[in-house]
Design a protein around this motif. Structure first.
Motif, PDB file in Angstrom:
ATOM      1  N   VAL A  26       1.016  -1.224   0.014  1.00  0.00           N
ATOM      2  CA  VAL A  26      -0.141  -0.035  -0.023  1.00  0.00           C
ATOM      3  C   VAL A  26       0.857   1.109   0.061  1.00  0.00           C
ATOM      4  N   GLU A  27       0.690   2.221  -0.780  1.00  0.00           N
ATOM      5  CA  GLU A  27       1.240   3.317  -1.105  1.00  0.00           C
ATOM      6  C   GLU A  27       1.153   4.155   0.116  1.00  0.00           C
ATOM      7  N   TRP A  28       2.121   5.179   0.312  1.00  0.00           N
ATOM      8  CA  TRP A  28       2.022   6.144   1.593  1.00  0.00           C
ATOM      9  C   TRP A  28       2.297   7.670   1.202  1.00  0.00           C
ATOM     10  N   LYS A  29       1.700   7.661  -0.171  1.00  0.00           N
ATOM     11  CA  LYS A  29       1.903   9.041  -0.773  1.00  0.00           C
ATOM     12  C   LYS A  29       1.195  10.089   0.180  1.00  0.00           C
ATOM     13  N   MET A  30      -0.122   9.591   0.756  1.00  0.00           N
ATOM     14  CA  MET A  30      -0.688  10.863   1.656  1.00  0.00           C
ATOM     15  C   MET A  30      -0.045  11.491   2.965  1.00  0.00           C
ATOM     16  N   VAL A  31       1.030  10.276   3.317  1.00  0.00           N
ATOM     17  CA  VAL A  31       1.831  10.825   4.472  1.00  0.00           C
ATOM     18  C   VAL A  31       3.089  11.119   4.323  1.00  0.00           C
ATOM     19  N   ALA A  32       3.423  11.344   3.062  1.00  0.00           N
ATOM     20  CA  ALA A  32       4.823  11.349   2.444  1.00  0.00           C
ATOM     21  C   ALA A  32       5.612  12.493   3.446  1.00  0.00           C
ATOM     22  N   ASN A  33       4.812  13.570   3.174  1.00  0.00           N
ATOM     23  CA  ASN A  33       5.301  14.764   3.681  1.00  0.00           C
ATOM     24  C   ASN A  33       5.933  14.647   5.101  1.00  0.00           C
ATOM     25  N   HIS A  34       5.102  14.086   5.777  1.00  0.00           N
ATOM     26  CA  HIS A  34       5.126  13.869   7.329  1.00  0.00           C
ATOM     27  C   HIS A  34       6.275  12.900   7.550  1.00  0.00           C
ATOM     28  N   ILE A  35       6.380  11.838   6.944  1.00  0.00           N
ATOM     29  CA  ILE A  35       7.472  10.883   7.049  1.00  0.00           C
ATOM     30  C   ILE A  35       8.810  11.394   6.645  1.00  0.00           C
ATOM     31  N   ARG A  36       8.784  11.892   5.354  1.00  0.00           N
ATOM     32  CA  ARG A  36      10.068  12.472   5.066  1.00  0.00           C
ATOM     33  C   ARG A  36      10.493  13.557   6.086  1.00  0.00           C
ATOM     34  N   GLY A  37       9.644  14.424   6.441  1.00  0.00           N
ATOM     35  CA  GLY A  37       9.940  15.658   7.202  1.00  0.00           C
ATOM     36  C   GLY A  37      10.677  14.878   8.503  1.00  0.00           C
ATOM     37  N   GLU A  38       9.949  13.914   9.384  1.00  0.00           N
ATOM     38  CA  GLU A  38      10.414  13.277  10.599  1.00  0.00           C
ATOM     39  C   GLU A  38      11.944  12.505  10.073  1.00  0.00           C
ATOM     40  N   HIS A  39      12.274  12.011   8.982  1.00  0.00           N
ATOM     41  CA  HIS A  39      13.244  11.359   8.510  1.00  0.00           C
ATOM     42  C   HIS A  39      14.503  12.482   8.467  1.00  0.00           C
ATOM     43  N   LYS A  40      14.118  13.605   7.872  1.00  0.00           N
ATOM     44  CA  LYS A  40      15.120  14.545   7.712  1.00  0.00           C
ATOM     45  C   LYS A  40      15.719  15.363   9.044  1.00  0.00           C
ATOM     46  N   THR A  41      14.458  15.594   9.716  1.00  0.00           N
ATOM     47  CA  THR A  41      14.692  16.364  10.888  1.00  0.00           C
ATOM     48  C   THR A  41      15.216  15.795  12.156  1.00  0.00           C
ATOM     49  N   LYS A  42      14.706  14.564  12.299  1.00  0.00           N
ATOM     50  CA  LYS A  42      14.944  13.871  13.417  1.00  0.00           C
ATOM     51  C   LYS A  42      16.024  12.865  13.351  1.00  0.00           C
ATOM     52  N   GLY A  43      16.143  12.218  12.152  1.00  0.00           N
ATOM     53  CA  GLY A  43      17.042  11.051  11.996  1.00  0.00           C
ATOM     54  C   GLY A  43      16.667   9.971  12.850  1.00  0.00           C
ATOM     55  N   PHE A  44      17.747   9.182  13.470  1.00  0.00           N
ATOM     56  CA  PHE A  44      17.474   8.123  14.489  1.00  0.00           C
ATOM     57  C   PHE A  44      16.960   8.585  15.739  1.00  0.00           C
ATOM     58  N   ALA A  45      16.804  10.014  15.833  1.00  0.00           N
ATOM     59  CA  ALA A  45      15.830  10.085  17.100  1.00  0.00           C
ATOM     60  C   ALA A  45      14.337  10.193  16.939  1.00  0.00           C
ATOM     61  N   GLY A  46      14.098   9.814  15.532  1.00  0.00           N
ATOM     62  CA  GLY A  46      12.657   9.781  15.325  1.00  0.00           C
ATOM     63  C   GLY A  46      12.572   8.268  14.766  1.00  0.00           C
ATOM     64  N   ARG A  47      11.462   7.953  14.094  1.00  0.00           N
ATOM     65  CA  ARG A  47      11.042   6.701  14.010  1.00  0.00           C
ATOM     66  C   ARG A  47      11.737   6.010  12.689  1.00  0.00           C
ATOM     67  N   PHE A  48      12.029   6.976  11.511  1.00  0.00           N
ATOM     68  CA  PHE A  48      12.365   6.672  10.428  1.00  0.00           C
ATOM     69  C   PHE A  48      13.893   6.923  10.023  1.00  0.00           C
TER      70      PHE A  48
END
Length: 736
Positions: free
Chosen positions: A292-314
C-alpha cells in the motif's frame, strides 16, 4: 467457559441474518449485527444499575461539565447510559423505534458512543426503517439474554470473535485488509512468545503489547488468550491503533465486551497521528496491508526522517512510495522497550518484497542493514501461499528482538514452512490452505530447537550482506567519416543552431574526406577545427566537441582514451558485481566509508576481481567511490534443491517405445521420435505440397533401415523421409 453457551448464542445472533436477506448483501450483515450485539451486551451489563444512574443524572446540576466520573461510579462500569430507554422499552413504541433508538445511543458515555458512531450505525437505522425491518431486528436482539451472570465477559468475547470471523469470511474481497486467519495468528503468537514461557508464568506478571495496524483486533485477542491459558494470574495489557473506522469500532467493542480497557484502542493513522506517543511495549505484532502506498503521509514521514534522523522513527531510511511495509516495521522498532528496560520482541507479516527489493544503498536495503547489523533480526519464516482471504501470494513472518538469547546472537534463523499446510474443504476467497494445530506445534518446536535441518537454516548476520561494486572498462574509440557519422553530425543539436547554409557547407566539407580514419582524439579535433574555420570562420569548443563525439565509433582494438593520465570509463561497458561481505562481525554505522577502506573489505574486492573479472576482461577496474553495502534475504534460494530434468531421449523412450498398436501419437525419423506436428511440418517441407501421404509402418521402417532418402539439409540435422503415425488397424492417412 461453556462451549454450549458460546455456540448457542452465536447461532441465535447469526439467525438475525435471515431477516436481512434481500435488503443486505451477505458481506454487509456485520454492519447491523455487530453494533447491535454490542448495544445489547451493554444494555444487559448496565441493567442492574440503570435506575441509580438515571437518579444520579437527574440530581447533577446542568453547569457541571465533568459528569462522567460520577456517572461511571453509579454504573459501577467504565461506561454508562443516561437515556430512559432500554431494548425492552424500545419495543413498547413500534412507531418510533428509529428516533428512540437514536436517543438511546446518544445517552451512552463518550467512549461507548464513539464505537457506535464509528460503525456508522445511524445509516443502518435509516436503511432498516425504510424497509420496515428495524422493529423486527431490535425485537430479535431484545430476546437475546447476554447478562453477565448468564454469559461471562470471556464467553461474550468468544461469541463476538466468532461473529467477526464469520463476517470477515463473507467479505472475502476486503477481509484480508483487516482480518488475519486465526491459525496464522496462533502460529505468529507462538513464535513471538515461544522463548518466554518461563518469564510469562511468573506469578502476577504484567506485560504490554501493541498492534499498530490492529484491524478487528484478532492478534491482540489471540495473544491475550495465549497468556491467560499459560498463566491465569498474568495480565497482558493490549494496545492498538486502526485507520479504518468500522474495523476500529469492531476491535474496540471487542475489548469493551471482554471487560478490557477499550480506551487503549485508538483511531488514526499510525504514521502521522501516533496515538501511543512516548510509550514502549514488551511485545508488538502486526499484519500491515501489503504493497500500500504512503503518498498521503509522505511529507510527514520524510520530514521526520530529515529533521529527527535516528531520534525519530524513520532514521534508517524510507522505502519506495508504493509499499509502506518497512515504515510499519520501523515504527514498531521505535516502540520496543530498550534492553535496559527488559527489551522487547515483535513479529510482523510481510509479503516477499521486503526480503530483497531495493538495490544496495536504497531505502529498503538500508533499513535491512540497520536491522541486521544491530543484531535485531532473529528469524524469518516462509509461510504457505493461499493462506489469506484477499491474496494468494507467499507471505513471511519476521521476528525482531533486541534481547536475543545467547545462542542466537549474531545469527538469523530461516524456516521453510511453505509445505506445512492442509487443504481447506471449501475455499474462502483466495484462502485455500490452512495450518493445522499439529503443524503449528511442529513449527513452534522447529523454531525453538534452533538446529540446522532441511527446513531450518542458520546464518551469521553478515551472510546477508554484500558489496555492490561498479566495474569499469576503458573507453576505446576511433573516429571515421562515413554516411552514418555525417548523419549524426547533421542531427546534432549544437550543429542545428548554425544557419542552414553553414550546416550544409560543414557537412559537404567533411564529406570530401569521407573514408578518413583517425586513431587519436588530438588528430580528429585538429581536423574538425580546420573544417569549422574554413566554413564559419571560427572554432567554438562546444561545437568541436559535439562534432568529434558524432564522428566517434567504439572499437575494442583501438587505444583507450585517457583523461589526466587515467583511462576514461566506457558507460556502455559498465557492469556491477555483488561480492559477499567479509566474515567479520560488524555493528551498524550510518557512514560506511571507514569500513569500506579497511584491509578486510579491500582484500575481498581485489580477490574477487582477480578470480572472477580479470580472467575475462583484464583491462577492467572498480570505481571505489561507487561501492555500496547492501543487504537482502534470499530465503527461497537457501532452501532450493536442484532437480535435473530428465534427458530428452528418456522422455521419447517413455512415450514412444511401446508395441506398434499402442503408438497412437508417436512419429519416427532417422534420428529420433518426434511429435505429430513436427512430422507433418517436415513432411510438407520435404514434399513441397500441402498434402502429405504417410506410408505404412513396415515401409517406413524399411526405408529407415536402408538409409534411403536421407538428406543432410543444413548439415546439422539428418531427417528421415519415412514418417508414420501408427493406429491400431489403421490404413495409411493423408493430411490436408
Amino acid at each position: 467457559m461453556s462451549n454450549e453457551t458460546i455456540n448457542n448464542h452465536s447461532a441465535f445472533i447469526w439467525s438475525v441474518a435471515d431477516l436481512l436477506r434481500g435488503v443486505y448483501k451477505q458481506s454487509e450483515y456485520g454492519r447491523v449485527i455487530l453494533p447491535l450485539t454490542v448495544l445489547r451486551r451493554l444494555d444487559c451489563v448496565l441493567e442492574p444499575t440503570k435506575p441509580k444512574v438515571l437518579e444520579v443524572a437527574d440530581r447533577l446540576p446542568e453547569y457541571l461539565e465533568n459528569r462522567a466520573p460520577i456517572l461511571m461510579h453509579a454504573a459501577e462500569e467504565s461506561f454508562y447510559n443516561t437515556s430512559k430507554h432500554t431494548f425492552n422499552s424500545l419495543l413498547a413504541d413500534p412507531d418510533n423505534v428509529a428516533p428512540n433508538l437514536r436517543n438511546y445511543i446518544a445517552g451512552f458515555s463518550e467512549s461507548a458512543r464513539d464505537i457506535i458512531d464509528k460503525f456508522d450505525f445511524d445509516t443502518q437505522i435509516d436503511r432498516l426503517d425504510q424497509h420496515n425491518l428495524l422493529y423486527l431486528v431490535v425485537s430479535k436482539f431484545a430476546d437475546l439474554n447476554v447478562r453477565p451472570e448468564v454469559v461471562s465477559n470471556l464467553e461474550m468475547g468468544y461469541i463476538y470473535e466468532e461473529l467477526i470471523r464469520k463476517f470477515s469470511e463473507l467479505s472475502n474481497e476486503t477481509a484480508g485488509e483487516h482480518f488475519t486467519p486465526r491459525e496464522v495468528i496462533r502460529l505468529m503468537v507462538n513464535l513471538l512468545l515461544a522463548d518466554d514461557d518461563e518469564l510469562l508464568t511468573a506469578p502476577g506478571i504484567v506485560k504490554t503489547m501493541l498492534d499498530p495496524a490492529c484491524g478487528t483486533g484478532g492478534m491482540l485477542a489471540v495473544s491475550e488468550e495465549y497468556l491467560r491459558h499459560l498463566n491465569p494470574e498474568g495480565r497482558l495489557h493490549v494496545y492498538g491503533q486502526e485507520l479504518n473506522a468500522e474495523t476500529y469500532a469492531t476491535c474496540r467493542s471487542d475489548m469493551l465486551i471482554k471487560g478490557l480497557d477499550a480506551s487503549r484502542i485508538r483511531f488514526g493513522n499510525s504514521f502521522d497521528n501516533d496515538q501511543h506517543p512516548n510509550r514502549r511495549f514488551d511485545y508488538l505484532l502486526a499484519n500491515p496491508p501489503f504493497g500500500v502506498e504512503w503518498k498521503m503521509v509522505a511529507n510527514h514521514i520524510r520530514g521526520e526522517h530529515k529533521t529527527k534522523g535516528f531520534a525519530g522513527r524513520f532514521g534508517a531510511g524510507t522505502p519506495r512510495i508504493n509499499d509502506g511495509s518497512f515504515l510499519f516495521l520501523q515504527h514498531m522498532i521505535s516502540k520496543m522497550k530498550r534492553p535496559e528496560e527488559g527489551g522487547a520482541r515483535l513479529a510482523i507479516v510481510f509479503n516477499g518484497s521486503p526480503l530483497f527489493t531495493g538495490a544496495a544503498g536504497s531505502g529498503e536495503s538500508e533499513i535491512r542493514r540497520w536491522i541486521i547489523e544491530n543484531d535485531w533480526l532473529e528469524a524469518v519464516v516462509a509461510l504457505p501461499d493461499q493462506l489469506f482471504y484477499n491474496t494468494g501470494i507467499s507471505t513471511y513472518f519476521w521476528v525482531v528482538t533486541n534481547r536475543k538469547s545467547p545462542q542466537r546472537r549474531g545469527k538469523v534463523q530461516l524456516i521453510d514452512a511453505r509445505e506445512s499446510w492442509t487443504k481447506m474443504r471449501k475455499s474462502l476467497g483466495n484462502k485455500r490452505k490452512q495450518i493445522s494445530d499439529e503443524q503449528i506445534t511442529d513449527l513452534t518446536r522447529l523454531y525453538g530447537a534452533f538446529e540446522e535441518g532441511p527446513r531450518c537454516k542458520i546464518f551469521p548476520n553478515e551472510a546477508f550482506g554484500f558489496l555492490r561494486i561498479t566495474v569499469e572498462r576503458p573507453l576505446r574509440l576511433r573516429w571515421e567519416i562515413t554516411n552514418n557519422t555525417l548523419a549524426a553530425i547533421a542531427a546534432d543539436k549544437k550543429v542545428a543552431k548554425l544557419p542552414a547554409p553553414a550546416q550544409q557547407l560543414l557537412v559537404d566539407k567533411l564529406r570530401t574526406h569521407q573514408g578518413a580514419d583517425y586513431r587519436t582524439e588530438k588528430t580528429v579535433k585538429a581536423f574538425v577545427r580546420y573544417a569549422l574555420v574554413s566554413v564559419i570562420g571560427e572554432k567554438p569548443t562546444p561545437l568541436v566537441n559535439a562534432i568529434t563525439a558524432a564522428l566517434a565509433v567504439r572499437d575494442p582494438d583501438a587505444p583507450f582514451i585517457t583523461a589526466r593520465g587515467n583511462p576514461k570509463p566506457d558507460p556502455t561497458l559498465r557492469d556491477y558485481e555483488n561480492i559477499p561481505l567479509p566474515t567479520k562481525r560488524v555493528t551498524h554505522e550510518t557512514d560506511t566509508t571507514r569500513r569500506l577502506n579497511t584491509p578486510e573489505y579491500q582484500t575481498a574486492i581485489n580477490d574477487y576481481l582477480e578470480a572472477e573479472v580479470h580472467p575475462y576482461v583484464p583491462d577492467a577496474w572498480h570505481d571505489p567511490t561507487k561501492t555500496k553495502i547492501g543487504y537482502e534475504i534470499p530465503l527461497t534460494r537457501h532452501f532450493y534443491t536442484y532437480t535435473p530434468p530428465r534427458p530428452l531421449e528418456a522422455a521419447y523412450s517413455e512415450r514412444c517405445q511401446q508395441p506398434e498398436a499402442a503408438l497412437a501419437s508417436c512419429w519416427i525419423t532417422s534420428d529420433a521420435w518426434i511429435s505429430p506436428s513436427a512430422a507433418r511440418a517436415h513432411c510438407r517441407y520435404r514434399s513441397g505440397t500441402k498434402t502429405c501421404t504417410v506410408p505404412t509402418f513396415e515401409a517406413a521402417s524399411a526405408t529407415l533401415r536402408s538409409g534411403a532418402g536421407r538428406s543432410d539439409g543444413s548439415g546439422t540435422r539428418r531427417w528421415g523421409l519415412a514418417i508414420h503415425k501408427v493406429k491400431s488397424g489403421s490404413r495409411p492417412v493423408s493430411w490436408m
